[in-house]
Motif scaffolding. Sequence first.
Motif, PDB file in Angstrom:
ATOM      1  N   LEU A  76      40.013  48.216  25.224  1.00 55.44           N
ATOM      2  CA  LEU A  76      39.883  46.844  25.718  1.00 55.44           C
ATOM      3  C   LEU A  76      40.521  45.855  24.751  1.00 55.44           C
ATOM      4  N   THR A  77      40.260  46.019  23.466  1.00 55.13           N
ATOM      5  CA  THR A  77      40.827  45.126  22.456  1.00 55.13           C
ATOM      6  C   THR A  77      42.341  45.293  22.358  1.00 55.13           C
ATOM      7  N   GLU A  78      42.793  46.521  22.449  1.00 55.76           N
ATOM      8  CA  GLU A  78      44.217  46.810  22.300  1.00 55.76           C
ATOM      9  C   GLU A  78      45.042  46.376  23.517  1.00 55.76           C
ATOM     10  N   LEU A  79      44.538  46.644  24.727  1.00 52.20           N
ATOM     11  CA  LEU A  79      45.332  46.421  25.939  1.00 52.20           C
ATOM     12  C   LEU A  79      44.889  45.232  26.777  1.00 52.20           C
ATOM     13  N   GLY A  80      43.652  44.797  26.598  1.00 52.08           N
ATOM     14  CA  GLY A  80      43.101  43.766  27.469  1.00 52.08           C
ATOM     15  C   GLY A  80      42.466  44.412  28.693  1.00 52.08           C
ATOM     16  N   TYR A  81      41.642  43.653  29.373  1.00 50.09           N
ATOM     17  CA  TYR A  81      40.879  44.187  30.502  1.00 50.09           C
ATOM     18  C   TYR A  81      41.782  44.618  31.660  1.00 50.09           C
ATOM     19  N   GLU A  82      42.759  43.784  32.003  1.00 47.59           N
ATOM     20  CA  GLU A  82      43.605  44.084  33.156  1.00 47.59           C
ATOM     21  C   GLU A  82      44.391  45.374  32.955  1.00 47.59           C
ATOM     22  N   GLN A  83      44.863  45.625  31.749  1.00 50.60           N
ATOM     23  CA  GLN A  83      45.668  46.823  31.472  1.00 50.60           C
ATOM     24  C   GLN A  83      44.817  48.041  31.128  1.00 50.60           C
ATOM     25  N   MET A  84      43.541  47.819  30.792  1.00 48.67           N
ATOM     26  CA  MET A  84      42.659  48.932  30.457  1.00 48.67           C
ATOM     27  C   MET A  84      42.405  49.771  31.702  1.00 48.67           C
ATOM     28  N   SER A  85      42.407  51.084  31.537  1.00 46.73           N
ATOM     29  CA  SER A  85      42.092  51.971  32.652  1.00 46.73           C
ATOM     30  C   SER A  85      41.045  52.980  32.195  1.00 46.73           C
ATOM     31  N   VAL A  86      40.317  53.497  33.149  1.00 44.59           N
ATOM     32  CA  VAL A  86      39.339  54.535  32.828  1.00 44.59           C
ATOM     33  C   VAL A  86      40.076  55.758  32.283  1.00 44.59           C
TER      34      VAL A  86
ATOM     35  N   SER B  86      31.888  51.693  37.619  1.00 48.01           N
ATOM     36  CA  SER B  86      33.099  50.872  37.706  1.00 48.01           C
ATOM     37  C   SER B  86      33.592  50.507  36.311  1.00 48.01           C
ATOM     38  N   LYS B  87      34.799  49.998  36.268  1.00 48.74           N
ATOM     39  CA  LYS B  87      35.370  49.539  34.998  1.00 48.74           C
ATOM     40  C   LYS B  87      34.531  48.395  34.430  1.00 48.74           C
ATOM     41  N   ALA B  88      34.094  47.481  35.284  1.00 52.20           N
ATOM     42  CA  ALA B  88      33.266  46.357  34.822  1.00 52.20           C
ATOM     43  C   ALA B  88      31.956  46.870  34.217  1.00 52.20           C
ATOM     44  N   ALA B  89      31.326  47.848  34.848  1.00 54.06           N
ATOM     45  CA  ALA B  89      30.072  48.404  34.327  1.00 54.06           C
ATOM     46  C   ALA B  89      30.302  49.092  32.983  1.00 54.06           C
ATOM     47  N   LEU B  90      31.427  49.770  32.839  1.00 51.80           N
ATOM     48  CA  LEU B  90      31.771  50.429  31.581  1.00 51.80           C
ATOM     49  C   LEU B  90      31.953  49.402  30.467  1.00 51.80           C
ATOM     50  N   VAL B  91      32.691  48.348  30.749  1.00 53.20           N
ATOM     51  CA  VAL B  91      32.933  47.308  29.743  1.00 53.20           C
ATOM     52  C   VAL B  91      31.634  46.616  29.357  1.00 53.20           C
ATOM     53  N   MET B  92      30.803  46.299  30.335  1.00 55.58           N
ATOM     54  CA  MET B  92      29.536  45.628  30.024  1.00 55.58           C
ATOM     55  C   MET B  92      28.624  46.527  29.197  1.00 55.58           C
ATOM     56  N   ALA B  93      28.606  47.815  29.485  1.00 59.54           N
ATOM     57  CA  ALA B  93      27.798  48.740  28.683  1.00 59.54           C
ATOM     58  C   ALA B  93      28.294  48.754  27.239  1.00 59.54           C
TER      59      ALA B  93
ATOM     60  N   GLY C  61      40.295  39.656  19.560  1.00 60.73           N
ATOM     61  CA  GLY C  61      40.976  40.285  20.691  1.00 60.73           C
ATOM     62  C   GLY C  61      40.009  40.706  21.777  1.00 60.73           C
ATOM     63  N   LEU C  62      38.855  41.209  21.376  1.00 63.63           N
ATOM     64  CA  LEU C  62      37.848  41.624  22.345  1.00 63.63           C
ATOM     65  C   LEU C  62      37.304  40.423  23.109  1.00 63.63           C
ATOM     66  N   LEU C  63      36.959  39.366  22.381  1.00 63.68           N
ATOM     67  CA  LEU C  63      36.449  38.159  23.034  1.00 63.68           C
ATOM     68  C   LEU C  63      37.486  37.570  23.983  1.00 63.68           C
TER      69      LEU C  63
ATOM     70  N   PHE D  71      36.915  37.104  28.071  1.00 63.01           N
ATOM     71  CA  PHE D  71      36.922  35.790  28.711  1.00 63.01           C
ATOM     72  C   PHE D  71      38.108  35.637  29.664  1.00 63.01           C
ATOM     73  N   SER D  72      39.233  36.226  29.328  1.00 59.07           N
ATOM     74  CA  SER D  72      40.380  36.193  30.227  1.00 59.07           C
ATOM     75  C   SER D  72      40.088  36.983  31.502  1.00 59.07           C
ATOM     76  N   ALA D  73      39.480  38.136  31.364  1.00 59.27           N
ATOM     77  CA  ALA D  73      39.195  38.995  32.516  1.00 59.27           C
ATOM     78  C   ALA D  73      38.149  38.398  33.443  1.00 59.27           C
ATOM     79  N   MET D  74      37.285  37.553  32.908  1.00 63.48           N
ATOM     80  CA  MET D  74      36.261  36.927  33.748  1.00 63.48           C
ATOM     81  C   MET D  74      36.884  36.084  34.856  1.00 63.48           C
ATOM     82  N   ARG D  75      38.106  35.609  34.659  1.00 58.34           N
ATOM     83  CA  ARG D  75      38.774  34.799  35.675  1.00 58.34           C
ATOM     84  C   ARG D  75      39.202  35.617  36.878  1.00 58.34           C
TER      85      ARG D  75
END
Length: 161
Positions: A38-48, A68-75, A114-116, A120-124
Amino acid sequence: MKEPQAPVTPGREPPLGRGRPRDAGRDTAIIDATLHVLTELGYEQMSVEAVAARAEVAKTTIYRRYPSKAALVMAAVERRATAIPPTVKSGGLRERLLVVVTWLAGEISRQQVGLLGALFSAMRTDPDLAAEMRLLLRRDEDAMATAFFGGPAEQIGRAHV
């Protein structure tokens, strides 16, 4: 047909089932890999798939835990160390604010920028992630309001926080 399982989050253990027990080492590897990717690629580019490769587990191992990807990131975000704001009950408003703001600045500087930014970018663009993040941010807001004002933000009115 098998019922989908809720994601594993702190305070909520997976239901006991048949088969061998889950390997806690894999859970840690998945969470660590998620934060790294997530930190390296960002949420949009991150894949399972990328998380699975980094954690050296199968995609099914991840999807068994997180739907889901969102559930994984939130965990992953929830598993990070939770910071507890200082309790400030004495001193004037200026002194109390200074203590809390100094603490908050230190906490933000310890976070990976980078993580923050990725979150915040992905929340949009991801409504599921945005909803989960709002819950997490509201919890943190309430913890700060309790430390500073002696009660959750809802009780004291969000306009004052």
